[in-house]
Write a protein that holds these residues in place. Structure first.
Motif, mmCIF file in Angstrom:
data_model
loop_
_atom_site.group_PDB
_atom_site.id
_atom_site.type_symbol
_atom_site.label_atom_id
_atom_site.label_comp_id
_atom_site.label_asym_id
_atom_site.label_seq_id
_atom_site.Cartn_x
_atom_site.Cartn_y
_atom_site.Cartn_z
ATOM 1 N N TYR A 112 -8.707 5.758 3.426
ATOM 2 C CA TYR A 112 -7.690 5.683 4.420
ATOM 3 C C TYR A 112 -7.613 4.156 4.444
ATOM 4 C CZ TYR A 112 -8.226 10.802 5.349
ATOM 5 O OH TYR A 112 -8.247 12.165 5.075
ATOM 6 N N CYS A 113 -6.429 4.061 4.932
ATOM 7 C CA CYS A 113 -5.793 2.471 5.084
ATOM 8 C C CYS A 113 -6.553 2.313 6.463
ATOM 9 C CB CYS A 113 -4.232 2.385 5.342
ATOM 10 S SG CYS A 113 -3.761 0.734 5.715
ATOM 11 N N ASP A 114 -7.296 1.044 6.513
ATOM 12 C CA ASP A 114 -8.113 0.680 7.375
ATOM 13 C C ASP A 114 -7.211 -0.450 8.505
ATOM 14 O OD1 ASP A 114 -7.930 -1.340 5.786
ATOM 15 O OD2 ASP A 114 -10.164 -1.428 5.740
ATOM 16 N N ARG A 131 4.492 13.292 3.239
ATOM 17 C CA ARG A 131 3.733 14.381 2.968
ATOM 18 C C ARG A 131 2.256 14.113 3.074
ATOM 19 N NH1 ARG A 131 5.413 15.952 -3.113
ATOM 20 N NH2 ARG A 131 7.545 15.636 -1.918
ATOM 21 N N VAL A 132 1.470 15.264 3.519
ATOM 22 C CA VAL A 132 0.193 15.123 3.586
ATOM 23 C C VAL A 132 -0.661 15.187 2.243
ATOM 24 C CG1 VAL A 132 -1.876 15.832 4.820
ATOM 25 C CG2 VAL A 132 0.219 15.462 5.822
ATOM 26 N N TYR A 133 -1.675 14.539 1.702
ATOM 27 C CA TYR A 133 -2.467 14.898 0.446
ATOM 28 C C TYR A 133 -3.963 14.805 0.800
ATOM 29 C CZ TYR A 133 1.578 13.838 -2.683
ATOM 30 O OH TYR A 133 2.763 13.975 -3.189
ATOM 31 N N ILE A 149 0.815 -1.375 0.049
ATOM 32 C CA ILE A 149 0.079 0.058 -0.134
ATOM 33 C C ILE A 149 0.874 1.063 0.045
ATOM 34 C CG2 ILE A 149 -1.922 1.239 1.151
ATOM 35 C CD1 ILE A 149 -2.541 -1.301 2.650
ATOM 36 N N CYS A 150 0.563 2.357 -0.610
ATOM 37 C CA CYS A 150 1.153 3.542 -0.848
ATOM 38 C C CYS A 150 0.042 4.336 0.058
ATOM 39 C CB CYS A 150 1.258 4.116 -2.018
ATOM 40 S SG CYS A 150 2.595 3.139 -3.168
ATOM 41 N N LEU A 151 0.957 5.288 1.091
ATOM 42 C CA LEU A 151 0.147 6.146 2.022
ATOM 43 C C LEU A 151 1.019 7.453 2.236
ATOM 44 C CD1 LEU A 151 -0.432 3.463 4.961
ATOM 45 C CD2 LEU A 151 -2.249 4.058 3.133
ATOM 46 N N ASP A 152 -0.101 8.023 2.484
ATOM 47 C CA ASP A 152 0.495 9.818 3.076
ATOM 48 C C ASP A 152 0.800 9.773 4.546
ATOM 49 O OD1 ASP A 152 -1.910 10.403 4.166
ATOM 50 O OD2 ASP A 152 -2.163 11.909 2.730
ATOM 51 N N ASP A 153 1.233 10.605 5.144
ATOM 52 C CA ASP A 153 1.516 10.772 6.484
ATOM 53 C C ASP A 153 0.258 10.878 7.300
ATOM 54 O OD1 ASP A 153 4.290 11.325 6.134
ATOM 55 O OD2 ASP A 153 4.117 13.354 6.462
ATOM 56 N N HIS A 158 9.258 12.507 -5.688
ATOM 57 C CA HIS A 158 9.444 12.433 -4.085
ATOM 58 C C HIS A 158 10.650 12.447 -3.756
ATOM 59 C CE1 HIS A 158 5.090 11.452 -4.721
ATOM 60 N NE2 HIS A 158 4.864 12.207 -3.710
ATOM 61 N N ALA A 159 11.182 13.580 -2.835
ATOM 62 C CA ALA A 159 12.747 13.453 -2.510
ATOM 63 C C ALA A 159 13.052 12.527 -1.713
ATOM 64 C CB ALA A 159 12.903 14.959 -1.914
ATOM 65 N N LYS A 160 11.925 11.898 -0.855
ATOM 66 C CA LYS A 160 12.187 10.760 0.218
ATOM 67 C C LYS A 160 11.013 10.055 0.243
ATOM 68 C CE LYS A 160 12.142 10.859 4.798
ATOM 69 N NZ LYS A 160 12.387 11.021 6.186
ATOM 70 N N ILE A 161 11.108 8.769 -0.018
ATOM 71 C CA ILE A 161 9.994 7.737 0.285
ATOM 72 C C ILE A 161 10.527 6.714 1.213
ATOM 73 C CG2 ILE A 161 8.655 5.871 -1.100
ATOM 74 C CD1 ILE A 161 9.033 7.470 -3.617
ATOM 75 N N THR A 162 9.464 6.384 2.011
ATOM 76 C CA THR A 162 9.965 5.482 3.156
ATOM 77 C C THR A 162 9.483 4.327 2.780
ATOM 78 O OG1 THR A 162 10.245 7.206 4.875
ATOM 79 C CG2 THR A 162 9.902 4.987 5.463
ATOM 80 N N LYS A 163 10.064 3.148 2.828
ATOM 81 C CA LYS A 163 9.342 1.769 2.889
ATOM 82 C C LYS A 163 9.375 0.998 4.137
ATOM 83 C CE LYS A 163 10.049 -2.543 0.313
ATOM 84 N NZ LYS A 163 11.083 -3.200 -0.623
ATOM 85 N N GLU A 164 8.264 0.639 4.592
ATOM 86 C CA GLU A 164 8.299 0.036 6.039
ATOM 87 C C GLU A 164 7.660 -1.289 5.675
ATOM 88 O OE1 GLU A 164 6.872 4.041 8.453
ATOM 89 O OE2 GLU A 164 5.592 2.435 8.187
ATOM 90 N N VAL A 165 8.248 -2.278 6.321
ATOM 91 C CA VAL A 165 7.858 -3.818 5.952
ATOM 92 C C VAL A 165 7.395 -4.314 7.565
ATOM 93 C CG1 VAL A 165 8.555 -6.004 5.332
ATOM 94 C CG2 VAL A 165 9.371 -4.082 4.264
#
Length: 140
Positions: A104-106, A97-99, A5-9, A127-134
């Motif tokens: 929303y992710c549930d 960032r916030v869009y 999933i791709c998410l904003d802040d 995007h200057a920085k993308i964070t990948k969380e596993v």
């Protein structure tokens, strides 16, 4: 199942039935991450992959129902709570960032057996920085 999933802040996924953002570096990383597995998604999501579309990509409106245990599912536009028992790993790409969002992710990753296993920052195309969380589902 491996959920992507791709998410904003604020955990936003989409606005007015449109994805919040797209990034070629993210789609390339999704292809690498899903290598050797089926990659399921909706037909609307498949357009993101263009020339990078892996041969293992499968599309269907009911892709979450069709996915096998070791398959990956890229989700942009639907409720995934009913599938939590089948999900063993969640991969989040955060835009940092916030869009505007109306979907929303549930999934609350602070509840249950979810453990953050890995965090990686990388530069995106848009995007200057993308964070990948596993996250993995780990029994304590």
């Amino acid at each position: 199942m491996h959920l992507i999933i791709c998410l904003d802040d604020r955990n936003g996924m989409s606005f007015n039935r449109r994805r919040q953002s797209r990034d070629r570096a993210v789609t390339a990383d999704i292809v690498r991450t899903s290598a050797g597995r089926m990659l399921w998604m909706s037909p609307a999501s498949a357009v993101l992959f263009g020339d990078d579309t892996p041969c293992s990509l499968r599309t269907a409106e009911d892709f979450l129902d069709r996915a096998a245990k070791d398959d990956c599912c890229f989700v942009e536009d639907r409720d995934v709570r009913p599938y939590l028992p089948q999900i063993g790993e969640i991969i989040l790409y955060r835009w940092n960032r916030v869009y505007p969002a109306d979907r929303y992710c549930d999934i609350d990753l602070t509840v249950g057996d979810w453990t953050l296993r890995e965090t990686t920052d990388f530069p995106g195309f848009s995007h200057a920085k993308i964070t990948k969380e596993v996250y993995c589902k780990c029994k304590h």
